[in-house]
Design a protein around this motif. Structure first.
Motif, mmCIF file in Angstrom:
data_model
loop_
_atom_site.group_PDB
_atom_site.id
_atom_site.type_symbol
_atom_site.label_atom_id
_atom_site.label_comp_id
_atom_site.label_asym_id
_atom_site.label_seq_id
_atom_site.Cartn_x
_atom_site.Cartn_y
_atom_site.Cartn_z
ATOM 1 N N MET A 1 0.834 -1.185 0.000
ATOM 2 C CA MET A 1 0.000 0.000 0.000
ATOM 3 C C MET A 1 0.878 1.247 0.000
ATOM 4 O O MET A 1 1.919 1.295 0.662
ATOM 5 C CB MET A 1 -0.913 0.012 1.232
ATOM 6 C CG MET A 1 -1.888 -1.150 1.293
ATOM 7 S SD MET A 1 -2.818 -1.221 2.851
ATOM 8 C CE MET A 1 -3.791 0.274 2.742
ATOM 9 N N GLU A 2 0.438 2.254 -0.735
ATOM 10 C CA GLU A 2 1.148 3.527 -0.717
ATOM 11 C C GLU A 2 0.973 4.197 0.637
ATOM 12 O O GLU A 2 0.011 3.925 1.367
ATOM 13 C CB GLU A 2 0.613 4.436 -1.821
ATOM 14 C CG GLU A 2 0.816 3.901 -3.237
ATOM 15 C CD GLU A 2 2.282 3.840 -3.619
ATOM 16 O OE1 GLU A 2 3.069 4.634 -3.057
ATOM 17 O OE2 GLU A 2 2.631 3.005 -4.473
ATOM 18 N N ARG A 3 1.910 5.078 0.959
ATOM 19 C CA ARG A 3 1.898 5.705 2.281
ATOM 20 C C ARG A 3 0.595 6.445 2.551
ATOM 21 O O ARG A 3 0.032 6.351 3.641
ATOM 22 C CB ARG A 3 3.081 6.666 2.395
ATOM 23 C CG ARG A 3 3.132 7.393 3.733
ATOM 24 C CD ARG A 3 4.395 8.203 3.889
ATOM 25 N NE ARG A 3 4.399 8.888 5.175
ATOM 26 C CZ ARG A 3 5.444 9.576 5.646
ATOM 27 N NH1 ARG A 3 6.557 9.650 4.936
ATOM 28 N NH2 ARG A 3 5.371 10.183 6.815
ATOM 29 N N GLU A 4 0.092 7.183 1.558
ATOM 30 C CA GLU A 4 -1.141 7.943 1.773
ATOM 31 C C GLU A 4 -2.313 7.017 2.080
ATOM 32 O O GLU A 4 -3.154 7.330 2.924
ATOM 33 C CB GLU A 4 -1.439 8.794 0.539
ATOM 34 C CG GLU A 4 -0.504 9.985 0.379
ATOM 35 C CD GLU A 4 -0.939 10.877 -0.763
ATOM 36 O OE1 GLU A 4 -1.964 10.566 -1.408
ATOM 37 O OE2 GLU A 4 -0.245 11.882 -1.019
ATOM 38 N N GLU A 5 -2.364 5.866 1.384
ATOM 39 C CA GLU A 5 -3.453 4.930 1.643
ATOM 40 C C GLU A 5 -3.316 4.303 3.015
ATOM 41 O O GLU A 5 -4.303 4.124 3.733
ATOM 42 C CB GLU A 5 -3.486 3.838 0.575
ATOM 43 C CG GLU A 5 -4.698 2.917 0.707
ATOM 44 C CD GLU A 5 -4.801 1.897 -0.399
ATOM 45 O OE1 GLU A 5 -5.879 1.290 -0.535
ATOM 46 O OE2 GLU A 5 -3.808 1.704 -1.119
ATOM 47 N N ARG A 6 -2.097 3.963 3.417
ATOM 48 C CA ARG A 6 -1.879 3.419 4.765
ATOM 49 C C ARG A 6 -2.349 4.399 5.824
ATOM 50 O O ARG A 6 -3.035 4.037 6.787
ATOM 51 C CB ARG A 6 -0.395 3.100 4.976
ATOM 52 C CG ARG A 6 0.144 1.968 4.139
ATOM 53 C CD ARG A 6 1.420 1.390 4.748
ATOM 54 N NE ARG A 6 2.423 2.418 5.004
ATOM 55 C CZ ARG A 6 3.383 2.760 4.141
ATOM 56 N NH1 ARG A 6 3.428 2.169 2.956
ATOM 57 N NH2 ARG A 6 4.281 3.665 4.459
ATOM 58 N N GLU A 7 -1.983 5.644 5.658
ATOM 59 C CA GLU A 7 -2.361 6.655 6.643
ATOM 60 C C GLU A 7 -3.867 6.851 6.683
ATOM 61 O O GLU A 7 -4.453 7.069 7.752
ATOM 62 C CB GLU A 7 -1.652 7.968 6.334
ATOM 63 C CG GLU A 7 -0.141 7.907 6.545
ATOM 64 C CD GLU A 7 0.553 9.205 6.141
ATOM 65 O OE1 GLU A 7 -0.110 10.064 5.507
ATOM 66 O OE2 GLU A 7 1.747 9.354 6.468
ATOM 67 N N ALA A 8 -4.515 6.757 5.521
ATOM 68 C CA ALA A 8 -5.970 6.908 5.469
ATOM 69 C C ALA A 8 -6.669 5.764 6.193
ATOM 70 O O ALA A 8 -7.676 5.974 6.892
ATOM 71 C CB ALA A 8 -6.441 6.983 4.019
ATOM 72 N N VAL A 9 -6.143 4.557 6.052
ATOM 73 C CA VAL A 9 -6.741 3.401 6.731
ATOM 74 C C VAL A 9 -6.518 3.510 8.241
ATOM 75 O O VAL A 9 -7.440 3.276 9.034
ATOM 76 C CB VAL A 9 -6.157 2.086 6.183
ATOM 77 C CG1 VAL A 9 -6.632 0.902 7.021
ATOM 78 C CG2 VAL A 9 -6.555 1.893 4.738
ATOM 79 N N VAL A 10 -5.310 3.856 8.643
ATOM 80 C CA VAL A 10 -5.011 4.002 10.068
ATOM 81 C C VAL A 10 -5.907 5.082 10.692
ATOM 82 O O VAL A 10 -6.358 4.953 11.829
ATOM 83 C CB VAL A 10 -3.519 4.334 10.282
ATOM 84 C CG1 VAL A 10 -3.261 4.724 11.741
ATOM 85 C CG2 VAL A 10 -2.655 3.150 9.892
ATOM 86 N N ALA A 11 -6.192 6.123 9.928
ATOM 87 C CA ALA A 11 -7.034 7.207 10.436
ATOM 88 C C ALA A 11 -8.458 6.747 10.720
ATOM 89 O O ALA A 11 -9.180 7.387 11.493
ATOM 90 C CB ALA A 11 -7.049 8.364 9.445
#
Length: 261
Positions: A1-11
């Protein structure tokens, strides 16, 4: 997963769940997280600590991706609020197991009322554009595994003894299911059950046959994998449900009494 997508899921993680501990299960090589309650007051056993408390991170990730992409804002917020309760977490997490493989074209709605008795709600409505919609209720049943644990308690059976097949009331699997649906032939009504223990095949069929055929059209035993034991009122219903949910039939969840389990 790209970093932005990882951060969106964690959020998406609700506050309590976001703080839990993850660990590597070296027996299965799965990453798990510690969030759930033990079974307590089990007759003949006491307190049971196990995988109901230590869930696979992969399952949570797949659920969060589904919730993000397929649910409305209100549906998503309501689901995540329930997911943040350790007492409700196991049941809430597993509610998504049947719908994770849906085609993008399939319409999906959650917690709809007015389709059963009183103010009851249905967990999922899956509406493919070209076929009758599927109304799906999801159940996690613990009673069977709790009763079976008494058979492997050292005070009941020695470690060298073969644990006998479970003997239980299969009808309890379908408790409160019929009231979830109104009689109809315009849609398919189904229940997906996770029992954590095999069911005797003929007893399961008898219990299913005893349900109102105008209210419950199919029943599935399953977990996070894509194979299920499915019972249906017709071959057409069975094929349609398997195709819609992208599943394959399996006998992994049943046994026949007298055979080895």
């Amino acid at each position: 997963m790209e970093r932005e997508e990882r951060e969106a899921v964690v959020a998406l993680l609700p506050p309590t769940l976001a703080q839990v501990t993850c660990f590597l299960d070296r027996l299965t090589t799965d990453w798990r997280y510690d969030f759930g309650a033990p079974y307590t007051n089990v007759p003949g056993v006491g307190t049971v600590i196990g995988t109901m408390m230590f869930h696979p991170v992969e399952s949570l990730l797949n659920v969060l991706l589904f919730v993000r992409d397929r649910l409305s804002t209100d549906e998503r917020n309501g689901y995540l609020a329930r997911l943040d309760s350790s007492a409700k977490h196991e049941d809430t997490l597993f509610e998504c197991a049947p719908v994770l493989r849906l085609e993008r074209s399939a319409l999906v709605g959650r917690e709809r009322s007015g389709l059963g008795e009183g103010n009851s709600t249905i967990d999922w409505i899956v509406g493919p554009p070209d076929a009758p919609e599927l109304l799906l209720e999801v159940k996690v049943r613990h009673k069977d595994i709790m009763e079976h644990l008494t058979l492997i308690n050292p005070g009941v059976a020695s470690p060298s003894e073969v644990v006998p097949p479970p003997i239980h009331q299969v009808e309890l699997l379908f408790r409160s299911v019929e009231k979830k649906f109104k009689a109809s032939n315009d849609s398919i009504h189904g229940v997906w059950i996770n029992t954590q223990i095999k069911q005797e095949a003929s007893e399961l069929q008898t219990a299913f046959d005893a349900l109102d055929p105008t209210k419950v059209h199919c029943a599935m035993l399953g977990d996070w994998e894509d194979d299920v034991t499915i019972l249906a009122r017709s071959h057409e219903i069975k094929v349609r449900v398997l195709q819609l949910l992208h599943l394959r039939p399996s006998d992994r969840f049943t046994f026949r009494r007298g055979d080895e389990v």
